[in-house]
Design a protein around this motif. Structure first.
Motif, PDB file in Angstrom:
ATOM      1  N   THR A  68      -1.698   2.546   5.144  1.00 32.81           N
ATOM      2  CA  THR A  68      -1.610   3.867   4.514  1.00 32.81           C
ATOM      3  C   THR A  68      -2.084   4.913   5.501  1.00 32.81           C
ATOM      4  N   LEU A 126      -3.495   8.306   6.154  1.00 34.61           N
ATOM      5  CA  LEU A 126      -4.220   9.351   5.427  1.00 34.61           C
ATOM      6  C   LEU A 126      -4.363  10.584   6.306  1.00 34.61           C
ATOM      7  N   ILE A 156      -7.386   4.602  -2.007  1.00 35.20           N
ATOM      8  CA  ILE A 156      -6.203   3.959  -1.432  1.00 35.20           C
ATOM      9  C   ILE A 156      -6.076   2.581  -2.063  1.00 35.20           C
ATOM     10  N   GLN A 172       0.868  -1.176   0.000  1.00 34.42           N
ATOM     11  CA  GLN A 172       0.000   0.000   0.000  1.00 34.42           C
ATOM     12  C   GLN A 172       0.901   1.221   0.000  1.00 34.42           C
ATOM     13  N   MET A 196      -0.815   9.376   2.364  1.00 29.94           N
ATOM     14  CA  MET A 196      -1.598  10.141   1.396  1.00 29.94           C
ATOM     15  C   MET A 196      -2.184  11.355   2.109  1.00 29.94           C
ATOM     16  N   TYR A 256      -8.942  -1.570  -4.015  1.00 30.08           N
ATOM     17  CA  TYR A 256      -8.845  -0.196  -3.545  1.00 30.08           C
ATOM     18  C   TYR A 256      -9.988   0.110  -2.595  1.00 30.08           C
TER      19      TYR A 256
END
Lengths: 111, 116
Positions: free
Chosen positions: A105, A107, A20, A6, A10, A72
């Motif tokens: 990830t 965010l 994502i 991943q 972000m 995703y």
């Protein structure tokens, strides 16, 4: 070996849409899960895909393509509280139900 | 429904001591529970799969004599970190799978272990 990738981080703006991505290479496939984790807290379940296609649940949607080893998570109408880590997990083996987690990830949602 | 608790939520201990962490499924039965550890800003690493009434299955590289797991009932699994050292300091999270679900795991709130 088992590999789940991943993006590390972000950034997106409040009200926007963010996607994502998660790619996986595992010895088997028995489902893919997305979890949200706020710092210092336990992961909470967001979605589950075992067949190809899109699963929609409110502001969150998850897509799976087994032939491409790809999924995703789509977050719409981003809110500040969506700032968190998003974890992709694959259950590689039927019967054991164990997960292999991706790198996660982080965010960050900006005002 | 599907609530998993962990106790304690945090613990500080001296090097060389043992620490026990409990994981309970409060409103469902779990034949299988999982133990993970997580380092800061990293993802969850599966340590072992805890099976009710049988021995735990450990992932490669995890010392079974260091991390003792007992799954005494359908609602309780314990992880004991024996002879803890500073490098064992981490966030330990358990999860449980409801017998009746498709494989979804429900996570406990985690235990922050600090070894001095």
């Amino acid at each position: 070996g088992q590999n789940i990738d991943q993006p590390t981080e972000m950034t997106a703006t409040e009200g926007a849409i963010v996607q994502i991505n998660c790619t996986y290479q595992t010895s088997g496939f028995n489902g893919l899960f997305w979890y949200q984790q706020h710092a210092g807290e336990a992961p909470t379940f967001l979605s589950y895909n075992v067949l190809d296609g899109l699963e929609e649940k409110g502001r969150f949607s998850s897509f799976l393509s087994r032939s491409k080893g790809y999924s995703y998570l789509l977050l719409k109408e981003l809110q500040m509280k969506d700032s968190a880590s998003y974890l992709c997990a694959v259950s590689p083996t039927s019967g054991t139900y164990k997960y292999i987690f991706g790198t996660g990830t982080r965010l960050k949602v900006l005002a | 429904g599907a609530v998993v608790s962990q106790h304690p939520s945090w613990v500080i201990c001296k090097s060389g001591t043992s620490v026990k962490i409990e994981c309970r499924s409060l409103d469902f039965q779990a034949t299988t529970m999982f133990w993970y550890r997580q380092f800061p800003k990293q993802s969850l690493m599966l340590m072992a799969t805890s099976n009710e009434g049988s021995k735990a299955t450990y992932e490669q590289g995890v010392e079974k004599d260091k991390f003792l797991i007992n799954h005494a009932s359908l609602t309780l699994s314990t992880l004991t970190v024996t002879s803890a050292h500073p490098e064992d300091s981490s966030f330990y999270i358990c999860s449980a799978r409801d017998i009746g679900t498709s494989g979804e795991q429900f996570f406990g709130p985690g235990t922050r272990l600090t070894v001095l």
